[in-house]
Design an enzyme around this catalytic site. Sequence first.
Site, PDB file in Angstrom:
ATOM      1  CG  ASP A 176     -11.686  -4.275  22.138  1.00 42.37           C
ATOM      2  OD1 ASP A 176     -11.106  -4.173  20.864  1.00 42.37           O
ATOM      3  OD2 ASP A 176     -11.617  -3.478  22.931  1.00 42.37           O
ATOM      4  CG  ASP A 221      11.808 -13.397   2.417  1.00 40.47           C
ATOM      5  OD1 ASP A 221      11.846 -12.385   3.213  1.00 40.47           O
ATOM      6  OD2 ASP A 221      11.290 -14.535   2.870  1.00 40.47           O
ATOM      7  CG  ASP A 259       6.588  -6.600  -2.384  1.00 44.25           C
ATOM      8  OD1 ASP A 259       6.353  -5.543  -2.095  1.00 44.25           O
ATOM      9  OD2 ASP A 259       6.171  -7.695  -2.050  1.00 44.25           O
ATOM     10  CB  THR A 302       4.096   1.578  13.219  1.00 41.93           C
ATOM     11  OG1 THR A 302       2.828   1.861  13.481  1.00 41.93           O
ATOM     12  CG2 THR A 302       4.788   0.789  13.650  1.00 41.93           C
ATOM     13  CG  ASP A 303       1.083   5.485  15.448  1.00 38.93           C
ATOM     14  OD1 ASP A 303       0.900   4.362  14.998  1.00 38.93           O
ATOM     15  OD2 ASP A 303       0.155   6.498  15.287  1.00 38.93           O
ATOM     16  CD  GLU A 304      -0.309   0.162  15.282  1.00 35.67           C
ATOM     17  OE1 GLU A 304      -0.399  -1.077  15.820  1.00 35.67           O
ATOM     18  OE2 GLU A 304      -0.949   0.061  14.282  1.00 35.67           O
ATOM     19  CE  LYS A 338      -2.956  -2.649   7.947  1.00 39.63           C
ATOM     20  NZ  LYS A 338      -2.318  -3.728   6.871  1.00 39.63           N
ATOM     21  CG  PHE A 354      -1.618   1.467   1.827  1.00 41.82           C
ATOM     22  CD1 PHE A 354      -2.236   2.115   0.602  1.00 41.82           C
ATOM     23  CD2 PHE A 354      -1.741   1.604   2.864  1.00 41.82           C
ATOM     24  CE1 PHE A 354      -2.730   3.326   0.992  1.00 41.82           C
ATOM     25  CE2 PHE A 354      -2.051   2.701   3.481  1.00 41.82           C
ATOM     26  CZ  PHE A 354      -2.667   3.537   2.493  1.00 41.82           C
ATOM     27  CB  ALA A 385       6.625  -6.546  19.840  1.00 47.56           C
ATOM     28  CB  SER A 386       7.831  -7.685  14.800  1.00 46.74           C
ATOM     29  OG  SER A 386       6.825  -6.787  13.652  1.00 46.74           O
ATOM     30  CE  LYS A 387       7.275  -1.498  11.118  1.00 47.52           C
ATOM     31  NZ  LYS A 387       7.846  -1.700   9.873  1.00 47.52           N
ATOM     32  CE1 TYR A 408       3.450  -3.706  11.671  1.00 45.60           C
ATOM     33  CE2 TYR A 408       2.154  -2.230  13.316  1.00 45.60           C
ATOM     34  CZ  TYR A 408       2.876  -2.678  11.966  1.00 45.60           C
ATOM     35  OH  TYR A 408       3.129  -1.302  11.327  1.00 45.60           O
TER      36      TYR A 408
HETATM   37  P1  NAD Z   1       1.278  -3.614   3.123  1.00 41.79           P
HETATM   38  O1  NAD Z   1       1.014  -4.843   4.166  1.00 41.79           O
HETATM   39  O2  NAD Z   1       0.193  -3.094   2.327  1.00 41.79           O
HETATM   40  O3  NAD Z   1       2.590  -4.051   2.256  1.00 41.79           O
HETATM   41  C1  NAD Z   1       3.610  -4.685   2.608  1.00 41.79           C
HETATM   42  C2  NAD Z   1       4.401  -5.153   1.433  1.00 41.79           C
HETATM   43  O4  NAD Z   1       5.740  -5.613   2.032  1.00 41.79           O
HETATM   44  C3  NAD Z   1       3.790  -6.129   0.601  1.00 41.79           C
HETATM   45  O5  NAD Z   1       3.915  -5.858  -0.804  1.00 41.79           O
HETATM   46  C4  NAD Z   1       4.546  -7.355   0.721  1.00 41.79           C
HETATM   47  O6  NAD Z   1       4.432  -8.260  -0.354  1.00 41.79           O
HETATM   48  C5  NAD Z   1       5.840  -6.992   1.375  1.00 41.79           C
HETATM   49  N1  NAD Z   1       6.627  -7.854   1.898  1.00 41.79           N
HETATM   50  C6  NAD Z   1       6.147  -8.590   3.104  1.00 41.79           C
HETATM   51  N2  NAD Z   1       6.950  -9.540   3.708  1.00 41.79           N
HETATM   52  C7  NAD Z   1       7.940  -9.389   2.970  1.00 41.79           C
HETATM   53  C8  NAD Z   1       9.534 -10.035   2.725  1.00 41.79           C
HETATM   54  N3  NAD Z   1       9.828 -10.754   3.569  1.00 41.79           N
HETATM   55  N4  NAD Z   1      10.333  -9.571   1.843  1.00 41.79           N
HETATM   56  C9  NAD Z   1      10.040  -8.726   0.758  1.00 41.79           C
HETATM   57  N5  NAD Z   1       8.797  -8.082   0.698  1.00 41.79           N
HETATM   58  C10 NAD Z   1       7.592  -8.377   1.582  1.00 41.79           C
HETATM   59  O7  NAD Z   1       1.905  -2.703   4.132  1.00 41.79           O
HETATM   60  P2  NAD Z   1       1.779  -0.950   4.251  1.00 41.79           P
HETATM   61  O8  NAD Z   1       0.424  -0.697   5.138  1.00 41.79           O
HETATM   62  O9  NAD Z   1       1.998  -0.296   2.949  1.00 41.79           O
HETATM   63  O10 NAD Z   1       2.742  -0.528   5.150  1.00 41.79           O
HETATM   64  C11 NAD Z   1       4.192  -0.640   4.646  1.00 41.79           C
HETATM   65  C12 NAD Z   1       5.092  -0.226   5.889  1.00 41.79           C
HETATM   66  O11 NAD Z   1       4.581   0.842   6.672  1.00 41.79           O
HETATM   67  C13 NAD Z   1       5.189  -1.203   6.970  1.00 41.79           C
HETATM   68  O12 NAD Z   1       6.606  -1.289   7.286  1.00 41.79           O
HETATM   69  C14 NAD Z   1       4.376  -0.826   8.172  1.00 41.79           C
HETATM   70  O13 NAD Z   1       4.998  -1.371   9.257  1.00 41.79           O
HETATM   71  C15 NAD Z   1       4.457   0.713   8.086  1.00 41.79           C
HETATM   72  N6  NAD Z   1       3.358   1.551   8.449  1.00 41.79           N
HETATM   73  C16 NAD Z   1       2.240   1.217   8.132  1.00 41.79           C
HETATM   74  C17 NAD Z   1       1.039   1.968   8.501  1.00 41.79           C
HETATM   75  C18 NAD Z   1      -0.361   1.811   8.040  1.00 41.79           C
HETATM   76  O14 NAD Z   1      -1.420   2.619   8.508  1.00 41.79           O
HETATM   77  N7  NAD Z   1      -0.598   1.041   6.846  1.00 41.79           N
HETATM   78  C19 NAD Z   1       1.386   2.974   9.408  1.00 41.79           C
HETATM   79  C20 NAD Z   1       2.641   3.188   9.792  1.00 41.79           C
HETATM   80  C21 NAD Z   1       3.748   2.610   9.292  1.00 41.79           C
HETATM   81  P1  TYD Z   2      -6.305  -1.193  12.129  1.00 43.74           P
HETATM   82  O1  TYD Z   2      -6.821  -0.334  10.643  1.00 43.74           O
HETATM   83  O2  TYD Z   2      -6.405  -2.762  12.058  1.00 43.74           O
HETATM   84  O3  TYD Z   2      -5.128  -0.307  12.323  1.00 43.74           O
HETATM   85  P2  TYD Z   2      -4.250  -0.166  13.949  1.00 43.74           P
HETATM   86  O4  TYD Z   2      -4.779  -1.160  14.706  1.00 43.74           O
HETATM   87  O5  TYD Z   2      -3.041  -0.535  13.318  1.00 43.74           O
HETATM   88  O6  TYD Z   2      -4.288   1.230  14.321  1.00 43.74           O
HETATM   89  O7  TYD Z   2      -7.288  -0.573  13.197  1.00 43.74           O
HETATM   90  C1  TYD Z   2      -7.852   0.855  13.292  1.00 43.74           C
HETATM   91  C2  TYD Z   2      -8.565   0.816  14.309  1.00 43.74           C
HETATM   92  O8  TYD Z   2      -9.919   0.401  14.031  1.00 43.74           O
HETATM   93  C3  TYD Z   2      -8.140  -0.030  15.697  1.00 43.74           C
HETATM   94  O9  TYD Z   2      -8.697   0.782  16.846  1.00 43.74           O
HETATM   95  C4  TYD Z   2      -8.941  -1.280  15.428  1.00 43.74           C
HETATM   96  C5  TYD Z   2     -10.259  -0.820  15.017  1.00 43.74           C
HETATM   97  N1  TYD Z   2     -10.871  -1.835  13.916  1.00 43.74           N
HETATM   98  C6  TYD Z   2     -12.345  -2.348  14.128  1.00 43.74           C
HETATM   99  O10 TYD Z   2     -12.972  -1.776  14.948  1.00 43.74           O
HETATM  100  N2  TYD Z   2     -12.830  -3.244  13.300  1.00 43.74           N
HETATM  101  C7  TYD Z   2     -11.920  -3.882  12.486  1.00 43.74           C
HETATM  102  O11 TYD Z   2     -12.443  -4.957  11.634  1.00 43.74           O
HETATM  103  C8  TYD Z   2     -10.559  -3.539  12.255  1.00 43.74           C
HETATM  104  C9  TYD Z   2      -9.491  -4.112  11.080  1.00 43.74           C
HETATM  105  C10 TYD Z   2     -10.018  -2.333  13.096  1.00 43.74           C
END
Ligand code: NAD
Ligand code: TYD
Length: 342
Positions: free
Chosen positions: A274, A62, A34, A128-130, A191, A12, A154-156, A152
Amino acid sequence: MKHIMITGGAGFIGSNYVRYALEAHPDWHIVVLDKLTYAGNLDNLKDVAERFHGRYYFVQADIADREAVFAAVRQYRIDTIVNFAAESHVDRSILDPDAFIKTDVYGTYVLLEATREFGLERFHQVSTDEVYGDVPTGYSQETDPLEPNSPYSASKAAAELLIRSYRVTYNAPVTVTRGSNTFGPYQYPEKLLSLFITNAIDDQPLPLYGDGMQVRDWLYVMDHVRGIDHVLMHGQLGEAYNVGGENERHNIDVIRMMLRILGKPESLIKRVADRPGHDRRYALDTRKLRALGWAPRADFEGALRETVDWYVNNAWWWRKIKSGEFKEFYRRQYAERLAQAV
Ligand code: NAD
Ligand code: TYD
């Protein structure tokens, strides 16, 4: 900086960044590396491959595969790695943490080794802010302790600690951004917003966890990718920067606004059991990155409207996804919850 490897560029935020960076930096050559997991999708980069032929390359590999990563860095004479690759969904990390450790922790380690071995100019980690954990009051600053609560986050956080150690021990040229909850086009429909928009289009129930009063800071994907790019250009080595939308909202309010935009009834919302360990609130202090000249630009309602329109107009993109692997995940995550919903 000219030869950039974007790991996770078929996901994404990564694919939005690749599109942005190829436009913003006409002298850059970009290699997306990727694995194409369930979340990776070459449809996300279809227009990029057509428009930027000669400056864009794709390698399926990978990040935890040292040989494959090193070979690609060598072949494309990479000077910079921007790491988006991760397992990224909290609910999946609760069901199956294994891949999170392999990719987010070990994979980041391999990329740091490549940074060291090839003397790269920069390794940037998209975090991430998490990693700060639950923030009941106030705003997280970059110096706050990391107190992650899900496998998740914790891994970040583990990846960030490794990055810190490579800075201190090997003087590795690293930077980190900690982004808040991101929304926009090409988000895998698992999400909150991407799942609920696509469910609502099909008049399917929206499984809201708990009381829906959790707070997230919503960040439009274009603001997030500009923030990452800003840190690449202007950030100080060894530093982490918060990238937040400065837009705190309760989940229930976000969903109500989305339903209003889509013209669908609130009766679609179903309150379900929840998420275990659910953080109630994330909130970022963004002054450090603002001081470097970045600020979020999106107006939330406008950006949400654009996002809703994108999912309405690109049903081909998400219908394909929702008919595949997604179904099994949806059943595991939601079948029982929805059966007991109120
Ligand atoms: P996503 O899940 O949409 O995409 C992850 C991508 O990584 C995919 O293309 C997947 O194929 C690739 N991938 C996964 N494992 C892999 C591996 N072992 N080797 C190579 N490629 C691999 O994720 P996203 O939402 O675009 O998030 C991207 C980054 O931003 C992540 O590191 C996430 O922790 C961080 N992030 C996401 C958000 C959010 O709200 N989505 C917010 C803050 C930070
Ligand atoms: P999510 O998009 O999974 O992001 P994160 O947990 O990384 O913040 O969830 C955003 C918020 O929405 C979180 O408080 C959990 C809630 N949520 C639901 O209530 N229902 C759902 O099906 C999902 C995926 C998330």
